[in-house]
Motif scaffolding. Structure first.
Motif, short mmCIF file in Angstrom:
data_model
loop_
_atom_site.label_atom_id
_atom_site.label_comp_id
_atom_site.label_asym_id
_atom_site.label_seq_id
_atom_site.Cartn_x
_atom_site.Cartn_y
_atom_site.Cartn_z
N GLY A 124 0.81 -1.21 0.00
CA GLY A 124 0.00 0.00 0.00
C GLY A 124 0.84 1.26 0.00
O GLY A 124 2.04 1.26 0.24
N GLY A 125 0.19 2.36 -0.32
CA GLY A 125 0.84 3.66 -0.27
C GLY A 125 1.67 4.00 -1.47
O GLY A 125 2.42 4.98 -1.45
N ALA A 126 1.60 3.22 -2.56
CA ALA A 126 2.39 3.50 -3.75
C ALA A 126 1.52 3.43 -4.99
O ALA A 126 0.60 2.61 -5.09
CB ALA A 126 3.56 2.53 -3.87
N ASP A 127 1.82 4.30 -5.95
CA ASP A 127 1.17 4.23 -7.26
C ASP A 127 1.94 3.30 -8.19
O ASP A 127 1.36 2.72 -9.11
CB ASP A 127 1.10 5.63 -7.89
CG ASP A 127 0.25 6.57 -7.08
OD1 ASP A 127 -0.97 6.35 -7.02
OD2 ASP A 127 0.80 7.52 -6.49
N LEU A 128 3.24 3.17 -7.94
CA LEU A 128 4.10 2.34 -8.78
C LEU A 128 5.08 1.59 -7.89
O LEU A 128 5.71 2.18 -7.02
CB LEU A 128 4.89 3.21 -9.77
CG LEU A 128 6.04 2.54 -10.53
CD1 LEU A 128 5.49 1.55 -11.56
CD2 LEU A 128 6.93 3.58 -11.21
N ALA A 129 5.21 0.29 -8.12
CA ALA A 129 6.27 -0.51 -7.50
C ALA A 129 7.17 -1.00 -8.63
O ALA A 129 6.69 -1.60 -9.60
CB ALA A 129 5.70 -1.69 -6.73
N THR A 130 8.47 -0.73 -8.51
CA THR A 130 9.39 -1.04 -9.60
C THR A 130 10.70 -1.60 -9.10
O THR A 130 11.19 -1.19 -8.03
CB THR A 130 9.67 0.22 -10.45
OG1 THR A 130 10.60 -0.11 -11.50
CG2 THR A 130 10.24 1.36 -9.61
N ARG A 180 3.45 8.36 -6.00
CA ARG A 180 4.27 7.69 -4.99
C ARG A 180 4.89 6.44 -5.60
O ARG A 180 4.17 5.56 -6.08
CB ARG A 180 3.41 7.33 -3.79
CG ARG A 180 2.73 8.53 -3.11
CD ARG A 180 1.51 8.14 -2.33
NE ARG A 180 0.50 7.53 -3.19
CZ ARG A 180 -0.61 6.95 -2.76
NH1 ARG A 180 -0.86 6.90 -1.47
NH2 ARG A 180 -1.47 6.44 -3.61
N VAL A 181 6.22 6.37 -5.57
CA VAL A 181 6.95 5.27 -6.19
C VAL A 181 7.68 4.46 -5.11
O VAL A 181 8.38 5.03 -4.28
CB VAL A 181 7.96 5.80 -7.22
CG1 VAL A 181 8.78 4.64 -7.81
CG2 VAL A 181 7.24 6.56 -8.34
#
Length: 239
Positions: A124-130, A180-181
């Motif tokens: 949670g808390g992210a628009d993108l996980a990379t 948020r990334v």
């Protein structure tokens, strides 16, 4: 923690128009193209509900669509220049809740990178996980995976007007602080290891790795890949 919205769909960018090595994703390996091998392996990844290919409407990419069809994977075809729009269109047609972005020049990818970015998104808390940030990556170049919700993708698509940003699917997430990334790190810094396909030398290495690993286990994982790289003396010494 919240689960990634279902269905979770991997969308693979693939096209023939590479500047440095055209047609690289359709290079043959034991009677199949690298793209077909990649797609068939992805279809066995339990974290994914579906796999799609996003290619362009250019006639030269008909062969990409045909390769995807041979692998049993649906295709979305969109703009050659507006890659963000192409991706958003593919996600919409696939009915995705969560998108995993992959590229056809990374045919060695398996379950572990995909599971890692989905787990980070789940926190949670992210628009993108990379695992492939613009700087400071620890995963090998060639195991690139990114995960984001369909809602975040649609919002990015609607907010991005700069053509330079629309040429890249996720660059806008990094450039605008409203997004948020979350970066996903490997427990060992292998960011300088190159197993993507961009040159003929890259292609020769990746083809040899695929031939070796597929002969041992078509469902080979990260440990198998790293062992094969170690045998070639292509991994840095552990700190």
């Amino acid at each position: 923690m919240s689960e990634p919205a279902r269905p979770v769909v991997a969308i693979v960018q693939a096209r023939m128009g590479s500047t440095r090595l055209p047609g690289k994703s359709l290079a043959p390996v034991d009677g199949r193209t690298m793209l077909e091998i990649m797609l068939q392996r992805l279809r066995r990844v339990g974290a994914l509900d579906a796999v799609w290919v996003a290619t362009t409407t250019a006639e030269r990419d008909d062969v990409v669509a045909a390769a995807a069809a041979r692998a049993g994977v649906p295709v979305f075809r969109g703009s050659e220049d507006d890659v963000l729009g192409r991706y958003a269109g593919a996600a919409a047609e696939a009915g995705a809740g969560t998108v995993v972005r992959l590229t056809a020049d990374c045919p060695l990818i398996g379950a572990e990178p995909i599971e890692a970015v989905l787990a980070a998104l789940r926190e949670g808390g992210a628009d993108l996980a990379t695992n492939a940030p613009p700087a400071g990556r620890t995963w090998p170049d060639g195991l690139d995976a990114e995960a984001f919700s369909r809602a975040s993708l649609d919002a990015l698509d609607a907010a991005t007007t700069d053509p330079a940003l629309r040429e890249h699917v996720t660059l806008g997430f990094h450039r605008d602080p409203r997004w948020r990334v979350r970066t996903v790190d490997l427990d060992r810094d292998l960011g300088d290891v190159r197993i993507t396909v961009d040159t003929q030398q890259d292609l020769d290495l990746v083809r040899s790795l695929l031939e070796e690993l597929l002969a041992g286990d078509p469902a080979f994982g990260l440990a198998d890949l790293l062992a094969a790289l170690e045998r070639r003396d292509l991994l840095p010494e552990r700190a």
